[in-house]
Structures are given as structure tokens and as C-alpha cells.
Design an enzyme around this catalytic site. Structure first.
Site, PDB file in Angstrom:
ATOM      1  N   ASN A 245     -45.992  94.977   3.421  1.00  0.00           N
ATOM      2  CA  ASN A 245     -47.157  94.509   4.178  1.00  0.00           C
ATOM      3  C   ASN A 245     -48.114  95.651   4.503  1.00  0.00           C
ATOM      4  O   ASN A 245     -49.332  95.512   4.426  1.00  0.00           O
ATOM      5  CB  ASN A 245     -46.710  93.825   5.473  1.00  0.00           C
ATOM      6  CG  ASN A 245     -46.449  92.344   5.245  1.00  0.00           C
ATOM      7  OD1 ASN A 245     -46.553  91.856   4.128  1.00  0.00           O
ATOM      8  ND2 ASN A 245     -46.108  91.628   6.310  1.00  0.00           N
TER       9      ASN A 245
ATOM     10  N   CYS B  31     -49.170  88.610  10.477  1.00  0.00           N
ATOM     11  CA  CYS B  31     -48.275  89.610   9.862  1.00  0.00           C
ATOM     12  C   CYS B  31     -48.877  91.005   9.730  1.00  0.00           C
ATOM     13  O   CYS B  31     -48.391  91.945  10.351  1.00  0.00           O
ATOM     14  CB  CYS B  31     -47.804  89.110   8.504  1.00  0.00           C
ATOM     15  SG  CYS B  31     -46.693  87.708   8.666  1.00  0.00           S
TER      16      CYS B  31
ATOM     17  N   LYS C 292     -49.719  93.089  13.035  1.00  0.00           N
ATOM     18  CA  LYS C 292     -48.568  93.473  13.858  1.00  0.00           C
ATOM     19  C   LYS C 292     -47.579  94.334  13.073  1.00  0.00           C
ATOM     20  O   LYS C 292     -46.950  95.228  13.630  1.00  0.00           O
ATOM     21  CB  LYS C 292     -47.886  92.243  14.453  1.00  0.00           C
ATOM     22  CG  LYS C 292     -46.924  91.532  13.559  1.00  0.00           C
ATOM     23  CD  LYS C 292     -46.113  90.486  14.298  1.00  0.00           C
ATOM     24  CE  LYS C 292     -45.303  89.617  13.355  1.00  0.00           C
ATOM     25  NZ  LYS C 292     -44.307  90.300  12.537  1.00  0.00           N
TER      26      LYS C 292
END
Ligand code: NAD
Length: 439
Positions: A209, A261, A264
Site C-alpha cells: 500500500n 487504507c 492510514k
């Protein structure tokens, strides 16, 4: 297999439903009574393409059920997934209270060997803590698996059945075999299951991510520089993306990333570094660039409207990305907040997120379609690149607006075409401003 999902949010509901579609008996458990009551009536709390049909089919065929009775759900199943939220804490780290609460409930209700699968995104070392909490509450044997989730909201079901990869962090061969039994149906030779240790699995999720977020902030910086020195960021991204080592995806300049997502997870990785005396310099900058990017709308708006007080601003797209109604960390929210603060009147349109947005901004006008939103508007801001916005009647839009000013925060239109239609048009990282030909 008999499976319980603890947490019936975006991940728990879609993942649990898809597992039931593979033939497993799945109980989706949650502490949110209203959510579970609604789900029992097949009222789906989120917008996710194809999900409602899948929930209905699997309830009707007796493989999927919903409950608030966590204890019974744990006792009944052989495999317990933890899919609760891990929101951001005040210092940027992941708030693990929901995950740890699940661990305690599991420990207190273990009635035989079970596999505990951690699907929530958790920092390295969390699975070990979960194990400790369970061990402190039971004498029963169990195994922990780290199985981070990579679904994309808006394409979650497709992603379940065609995953790019499945990551399984494991400790015992027994639990590895059980995981293999569940996932072999979706394993493909070109997109395999990667079995690894638990800490690596936990880190793979965050690192993935954070890397995607880095691509986005990187191209946004290039876009901002293009605005100063020239060059078209869309062409630049295309040229870069033709390099196999770089690839074209996640190089669309815009108003930055949002959602539940990327923001954070980037912050949690920065915090994990900080707690371990390591300064995550790149990711701190990725976050800083992203925080600023949404506000680049304002100097652009100012070139059209020096003062937005009492002006009518249309905003198209409220969700953080297309094909979802998720508003968490959506750039549109910060932009609308500031516009309201500056005294502007807002007319908003989103294909699916308006009812959620009403809870945040009850005072603004929500239109039924994009045309209604621009009626009487002094400017239009495009905050999310829904496909619905791409092929609209530009002539009609111009006629409906009081002033034909457009800030295209997602570069969905062609500046030349917009100028020919008579719009004053600014996008991201292309030209600083394009005046309408007739203005
Ligand atoms: P969500 O907020 O939509 O859902 C979480 C659910 O857990 C809520 O319904 C809440 O009521 C429930 N819950 C809280 N405590 C509970 C408890 N003790 N027992 C049972 N239920 C409880 O969250 P989400 O978006 O589904 O995310 C879940 C996890 O998956 C997070 O760690 C997130 O980072 C990760 N993740 C999310 C996505 C995504 O696209 N949303 C993708 C990949 C990973």
C-alpha cells in the site's frame, strides 16, 4: 469448511460472502446490531458492484448467515477470520483495540483446535500479540495465520475470484494445509499463493500500500512541477509507464489518494518506524505531498473567482474513488469543508455516495444528476473520476452554469475540447489555465 468472520465491514462482508460462494459455510459476525439486523433482511450497508446478488444467493442457499453472537459464531466454526477495522490513532499508528478485543473473545470461547486468520491490516508483530492474548485466555490449541487483504473497493468480488496474489504467513504445516484447502479454488499458476513467515506477510501488506501511495504522490509532485515549467503530466505518465520497470498504473495525477487504507497505512508504517527509532523519510513525504494535493484546488479556483463567498460551486464526485460509496479520507470532504468555511454554496453530485455524504454535510444541496448540480454554478470541481462524467453534454453543462469555470481535479477531459466548448478550464499538471475560446 465452517468459517466465521469477525467484523462485517467492507472486507468481512465481501470476503465472507465470496468464501460462502466457494461452498463454505460462513457466519459473518459483528458487534453492530443495526448492520446485522439489516443484513439478515438482505439490506447491504455498502455499495459494492455484484455484492447484493451474491449475498442473496448464498443466504438463499443456506451457506451464509449473520449474527451478533460472537461467542456462538466462534464455537461453531473451525476457522475464525479477524476482519475488524484498524483505524488511525492520534499519533498515526494503527489502533489495534478492535483486533485485540476479538483476540480476547476468541481466547475465551475456543472449544477445540481452530485456525485464527488475521485479515485486518496490522503492523508487524501484531499477530504475535494476538497469539499471546488468546493463549492467556485458553488452554486449547490453535494456530495463527496472517492473510492480509488486497481487495479494491469497487472491484472487490472480481479481486476475490482473480487475486493478483494471495499472501499467507504461517507457523505450522497443519494450518498451512487448511489455508491451502480454502484458497486452492482461486489459485492460478501465474498468480500464486505466497507462503511465508507471519512477520513478512504483515509487512507485505503495508509495503504494498505504501508503495502504491508513493507512486501517486510522486506523479502529483511531477504534475505540480509541470504546472510551473510546462509539460503535460498525462503524457509524462504515459511515457514513464511504457517502461516495463515502472508500469502505467497508479500514475494518474489528481487530487491525491484517500480511502480507508492508503492514508492510514502510510501513517502506520511511519509510526512503526518511529517506534523503532527509524525515520521513514520517503513515506513521511508521501503523506505530506498527499495532504497538500487536495488543496491545490483553491489557488486554481481563485484564478476564476477571487472570492467564493456566496458563489455557487458544483462538486462532482464525493467518494474517494469511483465505484464505491466510501467517503473515508476522500479529498472531496476537505474541499467542501473549506468551501463552506469560505461562504460558498455547494451543489454536489455523486452516483452512489450522496446519502452517506448527507451525514457529514446535511446543509448542502445534493442533485439527482450531474446536470442538476451545475445549474446556476459559478464553477465546477471534479473531485472523483466516475466514468459517468466523461461523456456528458458539454453544451448543456455550459448553458446551465452561470460562469463556465471548471477545475478538473482528475484530468478526465481534454483541455482543447473544453476550450472549444467555451469553458475556462484548469486541470492537474497540464496547462496552468485554458480560457474558453468565446470568453
Ligand atoms: P470497516 O470499518 O468497514 O468494518 C469493520 C467492522 O468491524 C465494523 O462493522 C465493526 O462494527 C466491526 N467490529 C469492530 N469490533 C468488532 C468486534 N470486536 N467483533 C466483531 N466485529 C467488530 O473496516 P474494513 O474497511 O472492512 O477494514 C477491515 C480491515 O481490513 C482493516 O484493517 C483494513 O485496513 C483492512 N483492509 C481494508 C480494505 C478496504 O478496501 N476497505 C482493503 C484491504 C484491507
Amino acid at each position: 469448511m465452517k468459517i466465521t468472520m469477525l467484523g462485517t465491514g467492507y472486507v468481512g462482508l465481501t470476503f465472507g460472502t465470496c468464501l460462502s460462494d466457494l461452498g463454505n459455510e460462513v457466519i459473518c459476525a459483528d458487534i453492530d446490531e443495526e448492520k446485522i439486523t439489516n443484513l439478515k433482511k438482505q439490506i447491504i450497508p455498502i455499495y459494492e458492484p455484484g455484492l447484493a446478488e451474491l449475498v442473496k444467493r448464498n443466504i438463499d442457499e443456506g451457506r451464509l448467515s449473520f449474527t451478533t453472537d460472537l461467542q456462538l459464531a466462534i464455537k461453531t466454526s473451525e476457522i475464525i477470520y479477524i476482519a475488524v477495522g484498524t483505524p488511525v490513532s492520534g499519533d498515526g499508528s494503527a489502533n489495534l483495540q478492535y483486533v485485540f478485543s476479538c483476540a480476547e473473545t476468541i481466547g475465551k470461547n475456543l472449544n477445540g483446535y481452530k485456525v485464527i486468520v488475521v485479515k485486518s491490516t496490522v503492523p508487524v508483530g501484531t499477530c504475535n500479540k494476538i497469539k499471546e492474548i488468546i493463549q492467556n485466555n485458553t488452554e486449547q490449541a490453535f494456530d495463527i495465520i496472517s492473510n492480509p487483504e488486497f481487495l479494491r473497493e469497487g472491484a472487490a468480488i472480481k479481486d476475490f475470484f482473480n487475486p493478483d496474489r494471495t499472501i499467507i504467513g504461517y507457523e505450522s504445516e497443519k494450518s498451512k494445509k487448511i489455508m491451502h484447502k480454502i484458497y486452492k479454488a482461486v489459485e492460478r499458476t501465474d498468480k500464486p499463493i505466497l507462503y511465508t513467515d507471519i512477520k513478512s506477510a504483515e509487512m507485505i501488506k503495508y509495503a504494498s500500500n505504501a508503495f502504491l501511495a508513493t507512486k501517486i504522490s510522486f506523479i502529483n509532485e511531477i504534475a505540480n512541477l509541470c504546472e510551473k515549467v510546462g509539460g503535460n503530466v498525462k503524457t509524462v505518465a504515459k511515457g514513464m509507464g511504457l517502461d516495463d520497470r515502472i508500469g502505467p498504473r497508479f500514475l494518474q495525477a489528481g487530487l491525491g489518494y484517500g480511502g480507508s487504507c492508503f492514508p492510514k497505512d502510510v501513517l502506520a508504517l511511519v509510526a512503526l518506524g518511529r517506534h523503532n527509532n527509524y525515520n521513514m523519510e520517503i513515506l513521511q513525504s508521501v503523506h505530506n505531498v498527499n495532504q497538500k494535493q487536495r488543496f491545490t484546488v483553491f489557488p486554481k479556483l481563485e484564478t476564476f473567482l477571487p472570492n467564493v463567498k456566496d458563489k455557487t460551486i458544483a462538486v462532482w464526485g464525493l467518494s474517494f474513488k469511483p465505484k464505491t460509496d466510501d467517503l473515508r479520507e476522500a479529498p472531496s470532504i476537505s474541499i467542501i469543508q473549506d468551501l463552506i468555511h469560505l461562504g460558498a454554496k455547494i451543489r454536489a453530485f455523486d452516483p452512489v455516495a450522496s446519502s452517506r455524504a448527507r451525514n457529514i454535510f446535511p446543509e448542502i444541496f445534493y442533485s439527482k444528476n450531474p446536470y442538476e448540480a451545475v445549474e446556476g454554478a459559478d464553477a465546477l470541481i471534479i473531485a472523483t473520476e466516475w466514468n459517468e462524467f466523461r461523456e456528458l453534454d458539454k453544451k448543456k453543462i455550459k448553458e446551465l452554469m452561470v460562469q463556465p469555470n471548471i477545475i478538473d481535479g482528475r484530468n478526465i477531459y481534454d483541455p482543447d475540447e473544453m476550450s472549444e466548448h467555451g469553458f475556462n478550464y484548469i486541470s492537474i499538471g497540464r496547462e496552468s489555465i485554458r480560457k474558453g475560446e468565446n470568453n
